[in-house]
Design an enzyme around this catalytic site. Structure first.
Site: not given
Length: 518
Positions: A64, A317
């Site tokens: 992110k 991720s």
């Protein structure tokens, strides 16, 4: 193979603009160029080379930071002076807080009041001003948007923004630079920012490489949007893989995904848990559930299509895992790999019967064995049994057949969510024949005092005949409860709707009928 047909629509960025912005993205002022690592053991098992993009190694332990920094870096001087605001209970919050610290900006992070303290402290440690507000993301987001208008702050969206998408696209660029022979890339999908960014980059430069989105089956908002031809709201999302628990895919991310993705795969909690175990055993990485979704989808796709001899890559991720969730993941990983069968079996309550039962299993290892004398009488016992498997679903079917031929009544509960979450923890006998009851399962935000608040909201109108509460370390609790009522009691169903919690009626569930019913 999908050929890039992304064109400008009402001022939206076309493929060339996205490519240019990905190549110009200033992510390395804030993010790391992460390794693409081979999973040796899994590669041998699948007969294809399996590679993992280690975004868990970023400073905020997720990808992110790339999108947040790219978006915030593009702000003008006046916008930077006023600061930014966002809503998040997870990785996006940390990405915005870290980016703001690097850019010398104020960052207000609105987080639901039920957010675990470990995540709140992580955002504060990065310099973010945390505002705890509401009991859900939607409420927190509404407050963040109100603050943006009231205080002149710039709202930083988690996924549905071209610059955020471009920042995430740098992952795709790194992957094809690190291995130019990749055949397929598997990417987790929540709101769609990560998979959109990777797809728009890869399809511009190497269109023969397939890009495949992977969703959790309980939050498959992209699949729902593709079926409807537009973004739609899911009625309910599961929270096991909270990092991808998004109710509605973004408008811009849907435009990119519908044009560029080769396929979308959905996976279960069991398959994700098995992928977490694979990543630990091969790389000693400990991802959060949403971080392992890409690998779970890779394994499912490879099995479904019989892939051999290919180069398959996925994105790990994130790794902002609540430690206590590992108990649940460990328990479910064997089921995800089809290494355990869970069965409900009725056996005679006679001396030596368990020995005979074990003999029918043919020497297989019993992982769990629970029973209680059937309240219906007749000298029978209801058994909840786990059996270790070596050959997956085929062996499971064979075991059921062997037990039935031996004269046992068998119910296969391996794929039954209620059996795995609640029933295996509360075997204790069935209800009496005279009891009329209805059974419901609930999910509700977890926080100190949450169970008491749930009971207060539930009220005392109906007599509770069964209650089981279980939390697995995630941000939500699970309850199974029964009320003394019949199917004709319409007022009970209306009361369930008014409670405001996600629920399902489980009265006819096979596991409940077998172990808990009349």
């Amino acid at each position: 193979m999908v050929v890039n047909e992304l064109v400008s629509d009402d001022g939206a960025w076309d493929g060339a603009r996205y490519l240019r912005e990905v190549l110009r993205a200033p992510v390395y002022e804030a993010a790391e160029h992460t390794p693409l690592q081979v999973m040796e053991a899994l590669s041998e098992r699948l007969g294809s080379t399996v590679e993992v993009k280690r975004e868990d190694l970023q400073s905020v332990h997720s990808f992110k930071i790339r999108g947040a920094y790219t978006s915030m870096r593009a702000l003008g001087e006046a916008e930077r002076e006023r600061g930014v605001v966002t809503a998040s209970a997870g990785n996006h919050a940390q990405g915005v807080a870290r980016s703001a610290a690097l850019l010398g900006m104020r960052a207000v992070i609105v987080m639901p009041s039920v957010t675990p303290l470990i995540k709140v402290d992580a955002v504060r440690a990065l310099g973010g001003e945390v505002l705890l507000y509401g009991d859900s993301f939607d409420v927190a987001q509404a407050e963040a948007l109100r603050l943006a208008r009231a205080e002149g702050l710039t709202y930083v969206p988690p996924f549905d923004d071209p610059r955020v998408i471009a920042g995430q696209g740098t992952i795709g660029l790194e992957m094809i630079q690190q291995d130019a022979r990749i055949d397929r890339i598997f990417v987790p999908v929540g709101g769609g920012g990560l998979v959109s960014g990777i797809a728009v980059l890869v399809k511009q430069l190497m269109p023969a490489v397939e890009v495949i989105g992977v969703e959790h089956e309980e939050s498959a908002c992209l699949r729902a949007a593709l079926a409807a031809g537009r973004p739609v709201d899911l009625e309910r999302v599961g929270l096991f893989a909270e990092g991808v628990a998004v109710r509605r895919v973004g408008r811009e991310t849907f435009r990119l995904c519908s044009a560029l993705l080769d396929d979308v795969v959905t996976v279960s909690s069991d398959e994700v848990s098995a992928a977490v175990k694979d990543l630990f055993e091969d790389l000693r990485a400990v991802p959060e559930p949403s971080g392992a979704i890409g690998l779970a989808g890779l394994k499912r796709h490879a099995a479904t299509h019989g892939l051999r001899g290919e180069r398959l890559a996925c994105v790990l991720s994130g790794a902002n895992l609540n430690f206590h969730q590992l108990r649940y993941i460990s328990e479910r990983s064997e089921l995800g790999e089809q290494r355990e069968a869970i069965l409900g079996v009725t056996i005679p309550e006679v001396q030596g019967e368990f020995l005979r039962f074990a003999a029918v299993l043919g020497g297989r290892s019993v992982t769990e064995f629970n029973y209680r004398l059937d309240a219906g009488g007749g000298g029978r016992a209801r058994i909840f049994v786990g059996v270790r498997l070596s050959h997956g679903r085929r062996e499971r079917t064979a075991i059921v057949g062997d037990l039935e031929r031996a004269g046992y009544d068998v119910v296969d509960l391996t794929d039954d969510e209620l059996a795995k979450v609640h029933v295996r923890s509360m075997i204790g006998g069935r209800a009496s024949a005279q009891l009329r009851e209805r059974l419901f399962s609930f999910e509700f935000p977890e926080s100190p005092g949450a169970l008491m608040r749930f009971l207060e909201v539930l009220g005392t109108r109906w007599n509770i005949t069964l209650f089981h509460y279980r939390t697995d370390g995630a941000d939500y609790g699970r309850i199974l409860t029964a009320f003394e009522a019949g199917p004709e009691d319409a007022e009970l169903a209306e009361h369930m709707d008014r409670l405001g919690y996600a629920y399902h009626e489980e009265t006819g569930n096979p596991a409940a009928v077998f172990f808990l019913g009349r």
